[in-house]
Design an enzyme around this catalytic site. Structure first.
Site, PDB file in Angstrom:
ATOM      1  N   GLU A  92      37.175 -14.187  70.178  1.00  0.00           N
ATOM      2  CA  GLU A  92      36.977 -15.155  69.103  1.00  0.00           C
ATOM      3  C   GLU A  92      38.180 -16.066  68.892  1.00  0.00           C
ATOM      4  O   GLU A  92      38.099 -17.042  68.137  1.00  0.00           O
ATOM      5  CB  GLU A  92      36.638 -14.414  67.804  1.00  0.00           C
ATOM      6  CG  GLU A  92      35.257 -13.765  67.853  1.00  0.00           C
ATOM      7  CD  GLU A  92      34.936 -12.942  66.616  1.00  0.00           C
ATOM      8  OE1 GLU A  92      35.882 -12.569  65.903  1.00  0.00           O
ATOM      9  OE2 GLU A  92      33.742 -12.676  66.385  1.00  0.00           O
ATOM     10  N   GLU A 123      37.973   6.722  79.400  1.00  0.00           N
ATOM     11  CA  GLU A 123      38.956   6.834  78.327  1.00  0.00           C
ATOM     12  C   GLU A 123      39.999   7.914  78.608  1.00  0.00           C
ATOM     13  O   GLU A 123      41.066   7.928  77.983  1.00  0.00           O
ATOM     14  CB  GLU A 123      38.270   7.134  76.991  1.00  0.00           C
ATOM     15  CG  GLU A 123      37.684   8.524  76.865  1.00  0.00           C
ATOM     16  CD  GLU A 123      37.184   8.785  75.456  1.00  0.00           C
ATOM     17  OE1 GLU A 123      37.768   9.661  74.801  1.00  0.00           O
ATOM     18  OE2 GLU A 123      36.235   8.117  75.010  1.00  0.00           O
TER      19      GLU A 123
END
EC number: 4.2.1.126
Length: 311
Positions: A92, A123
């Site tokens: 963004e 992960e």
């Protein structure tokens, strides 16, 4: 890190984000409205948890802005929800602040595929974190923000540890106290909103807390870098009709000029909102506005008052 299932289970039992809530054990028997009210009540703890960490957040932001002012990048990295939130915040920045896509980067364990579905085992890999940062060509001018609700995710930990060895600025954002991630980073931020409504579902309060902090890191860093004028997004990139309209409205709010003057300034400035505002307020042409903004490192207030202090 734990090496057996029993060790992992014992470690998870110590984490606030994994704590069991006996008082919610029969939540599935409540009405939908009652569950919604309960969830809404739970969420009230998040802003207060963030507020307790504001000094640490501000210190991390000031350090980040200093690195970015010297050409550094801001890199978020995490697994699962934490990684996706980092990618969201990074993505963004270009339309909001007209940053180059390489300036703010989000890395999620497992790569782009992990944005829409789980990538098993990603992960747990410190090596994967090192490889991802190496591919970016990380330098000591950059900032790496490791994001992990538990504060123990190997991908986030490995990334922060590697970045610190290279001399990059490191920030560790977790939702548990005394976390390994905060300890590994130069700036540790531990926002603890408490146990989740659904035991261990850190996409809930922990995810909301992480989103709020990442909003602060990117937004305030960009304010410090001169990407705004007051609370106006003067570096907004007009890439669609809505943003074209917003660009004109921002110039109008900053200058109070009539539509004809705004259109002329934007046309002369090749659509650059900040340049158009400076042209109107300082009554200068487009080349002069561009030179002033370059001299002020893009800070509009400084360009409006060259040689003086920013009001």
């Amino acid at each position: 890190m734990p090496t057996t299932y029993s060790e992992l289970r014992a470690q998870l039992a110590t984490l606030t984000t994994e704590a069991f809530r006996p008082e919610l054990a029969e939540i599935d028997r409540l009405s939908t409205l009652e569950i919604a009210r309960t969830m809404n009540g739970e969420d009230q703890s998040v802003p207060a948890a963030v507020a307790r960490q504001l000094p640490a957040i501000a210190a991390a932001i000031d350090a980040t802005a200093a690195r970015m002012a010297n050409g550094g990048r801001l890199v978020y990295m995490g697994a699962g929800t934490a990684g996706r939130l980092g990618v969201l915040d990074a993505s963004e920045c270009p339309p909001t602040f007209n940053t180059d896509p390489s300036q703010v980067v989000g890395l999620v364990a497992g790569g782009p595929t992990a944005l829409v579905r789980s990538v098993e085992g990603a992960e747990d890999s410190r090596d994967l974190a090192v490889a991802d940062l190496t591919a970016l060509g990380l330098t000591d001018r950059d900032t790496v923000v490791g994001v992990s609700a538990s504060g123990r995710t190997p991908y986030a930990l490995g990334g922060v540890e590697h970045a610190r060895r290279l001399g990059a600025l490191t920030i560790g954002l977790s939702c548990n106290t005394d976390s390994a991630l905060a300890a590994a980073a130069e700036h540790g931020i531990e926002v603890v909103p408490g146990p989740e409504l659904l035991t261990g579902s850190t996409r809930l309060k922990a995810g909301t807390a992480q989103k709020l902090v990442l909003n602060m890191i990117s937004t305030i860093t960009m304010i410090r870098l001169g990407k705004t004028y007051g609370n106006l997004m003067v570096d907004v990139r007009a890439s669609n009709e809505k943003l074209h309209a917003r660009s004109r409205r921002i110039v109008a709010l900053a200058t109070g000029a009539p539509d004809e003057q705004i259109e002329a300034a934007l046309a002369a400035a090749d659509g650059e909102v900040k340049n158009a505002i400076l042209m109107i307020l300082a009554d200068i042409d487009a080349p002069t506005a561009a030179r002033r903004l370059t001299a002020s490192a893009g800070h509009l207030r400084a360009a409006l008052h060259p040689g003086g202090t920013r009001p």
